[in-house]
Write an enzyme that holds these catalytic residues in place. Structure first.
Site, mmCIF file in Angstrom:
data_model
loop_
_atom_site.group_PDB
_atom_site.id
_atom_site.type_symbol
_atom_site.label_atom_id
_atom_site.label_comp_id
_atom_site.label_asym_id
_atom_site.label_seq_id
_atom_site.Cartn_x
_atom_site.Cartn_y
_atom_site.Cartn_z
ATOM 1 N N TYR A 49 0.866 -1.185 0.000
ATOM 2 C CA TYR A 49 0.000 0.000 0.000
ATOM 3 C C TYR A 49 0.901 1.232 0.000
ATOM 4 O O TYR A 49 1.960 1.235 -0.624
ATOM 5 C CB TYR A 49 -0.960 -0.058 1.204
ATOM 6 C CG TYR A 49 -2.088 0.920 1.126
ATOM 7 C CD1 TYR A 49 -2.883 1.019 -0.018
ATOM 8 C CD2 TYR A 49 -2.368 1.764 2.195
ATOM 9 C CE1 TYR A 49 -3.918 1.929 -0.099
ATOM 10 C CE2 TYR A 49 -3.412 2.676 2.134
ATOM 11 C CZ TYR A 49 -4.177 2.756 0.977
ATOM 12 O OH TYR A 49 -5.197 3.663 0.898
ATOM 13 N N LYS A 104 -21.272 -19.875 -8.846
ATOM 14 C CA LYS A 104 -20.545 -19.767 -10.108
ATOM 15 C C LYS A 104 -19.108 -19.332 -9.853
ATOM 16 O O LYS A 104 -18.159 -19.852 -10.442
ATOM 17 C CB LYS A 104 -21.242 -18.739 -10.999
ATOM 18 C CG LYS A 104 -20.937 -18.878 -12.462
ATOM 19 C CD LYS A 104 -21.891 -19.856 -13.095
ATOM 20 C CE LYS A 104 -21.735 -19.924 -14.576
ATOM 21 N NZ LYS A 104 -22.760 -20.774 -15.199
#
Length: 442
Positions: A49, A104
């Protein structure tokens, strides 16, 4: 078949639904995010970060293609649904469709090593959906459309394929068509018939059969010998003229003899029945199967219940019967298709998914089972045969390169190593989380 045998099969067919109602609230969802990098000390956050990440952002700003090298974009897709045609349940809304999209995403990761984000959106308007996908596209490498009602799904897929620079795939069209073609290829091998010579009855004129017809045309089937029957009856030349423009362009090519009637008339004298219509049983009657040609092939693909129970079709004379369910032999299920298709597409950074790539996937699936030894209750591989996903993904990637839609050219060896590594990693991750008790067993 004796009554007690039928009762046993019906009980078996109901068990997955019963188990689902226990395990879904237990886990409260089926996917989660997980870190991809190590955190050796808290100092590493300065790399992953701020401030370190700013340099990475600047590099991408200078060359946007580097987003594929510096982020997870190259392996990330979105599963987009508006909830208007969830499984065989119809328009039940985006919230009710979310469990399907989560499932899915689980299949994408476990079977194809693909990171898929399930996004059920709060609009049913084409323009808004197209705009949403455009806004989303900088963060993803592909879109899997799922459970969108017809005829909207046809226009939506066409718009997105034309207006986005990333591949867009509609699983209810291209995915179902791919695995159906694979199953048909091997079924015809078993009964000794040629695909260009058989008479095919298509029951249901929805997205799956529409795309299947397109693939049949790609493998040189004379569509004039194909008869299509929807909820109003057989599509005659006159009826085809009343359809939306996109559908009419394909359906008008069928039924050269202009046969009329319903499912009974469509099946009479047919060699093959491909049904993706409404949930059964009783949509297709045994006596109609009896009127089909010898060594008949019946694909009853409706979910959650096939148009005719497999044992009824067998008793009526069908030699090969397939459904979309895992609890019967010959599951012709999209799960054999979409994870590997996207794996191949992503690894060569293809800009689109073509019908020819779907045909290549179907042939790879069929050939994999053929090499193992096909028979009347084994026409396509099972989901447990994980090597089929590797072979299928390679076939798709190579076809993309051949067609000039791949932005990243890899050798056969590079393709195999990358594809095998990605798929293996997805499965290992699940095992590690279970062994560490992060995923708890029920």
């Amino acid at each position: 078949m004796q009554e007690k045998d039928v009762e046993s099969l019906l009980k078996k067919a109901q068990k997955p639904s019963q188990d689902a109602m226990i395990l879904h609230p237990f886990y409260k969802g089926k996917i989660q995010t997980a870190p991809k990098v190590p955190v050796r000390t808290y100092d590493d956050f300065a790399i992953w970060y701020t401030p370190g990440v700013a340099r990475v952002c600047q590099e991408i700003a200078k060359d946007r293609e580097k987003v594929y090298e510096y982020t997870n974009k190259e392996n990330t897709i979105a599963i987009i649904s508006d909830g208007t045609r969830i499984l065989g349940l119809g328009d039940i809304g985006p919230e009710a469709g979310l469990p399907v999209m989560e499932g899915k995403a689980l299949l994408f990761k476990y079977l194809g090593g693909v990171d898929a984000i399930p996004l059920c959106i709060g609009t049913t308007e084409i323009e808004e959906t197209v705009q949403f996908c455009k806004w989303l596209s900088p963060s993803i490498a592909g879109i899997n459309l799922e459970d969108v009602e017809k005829p909207k799904c046809f226009a939506l897929l066409k718009r997105l394929q034309e207006e986005l620079s990333i591949p867009v795939f509609h699983d209810d069209q291209q995915g179902t068509a791919t695995i159906t073609l694979a199953g048909l290829i091997n079924s015809l091998r078993i009964v000794g018939k040629k695909i260009e010579e058989v008479r095919i009855a298509i029951i249901g004129a929805g997205s799956a059969n529409y795309a299947f017809l397109r693939l049949l045309e790609k493998v040189n089937v004379d569509l004039g010998n194909v008869v299509v029957c929807d909820s109003k009856g057989i599509l005659t030349k006159q009826r085809a003229q009343t359809l939306d423009e996109i559908s009419r362009q394909m359906w008008i090519k069928t039924n050269r003899e202009d046969i009329s009637g319903g499912i009974e008339e469509a099946l009479k004298g047919a060699d093959v029945c491909i049904a993706y219509s409404k949930s059964g049983p009783g949509v297709i009657k045994p006596e109609w199967v009896k009127a089909m040609n010898k060594d008949a092939i019946v694909f009853a693909g409706a979910n959650p219940v096939p148009e005719i129970w497999p044992w009824e079709a067998k008793q009526a004379g069908a030699r090969i019967v397939a459904t979309g369910r895992s609890d019967f032999p010959n599951q012709v299920n999209n799960s054999l298709g979409f994870p590997a298709i996207f794996r191949g597409v992503l690894d060569v950074r293809a800009t689109k998914v073509t019908d020819e790539m779907c045909v290549a996937a179907a042939q790879a699936i069929a050939d994999f089972a053929y090499r193992k030894g096909i028979h009347e209750e084994y026409i396509v591989p099972t989901m447990e045969e994980d090597q089929v996903y590797v072979e299928e993904a390679i076939a798709v990637a190579k076809k993309a390169i051949e067609q000039g839609v791949a932005q990243k050219i890899l050798s056969d060896q590079e393709l195999r190593e990358k594809i095998e590594g990605r798929i293996k990693a997805g499965r290992i991750m699940e095992r590690v989380l279970v062994n560490a008790n992060i995923i708890k067993l029920p």
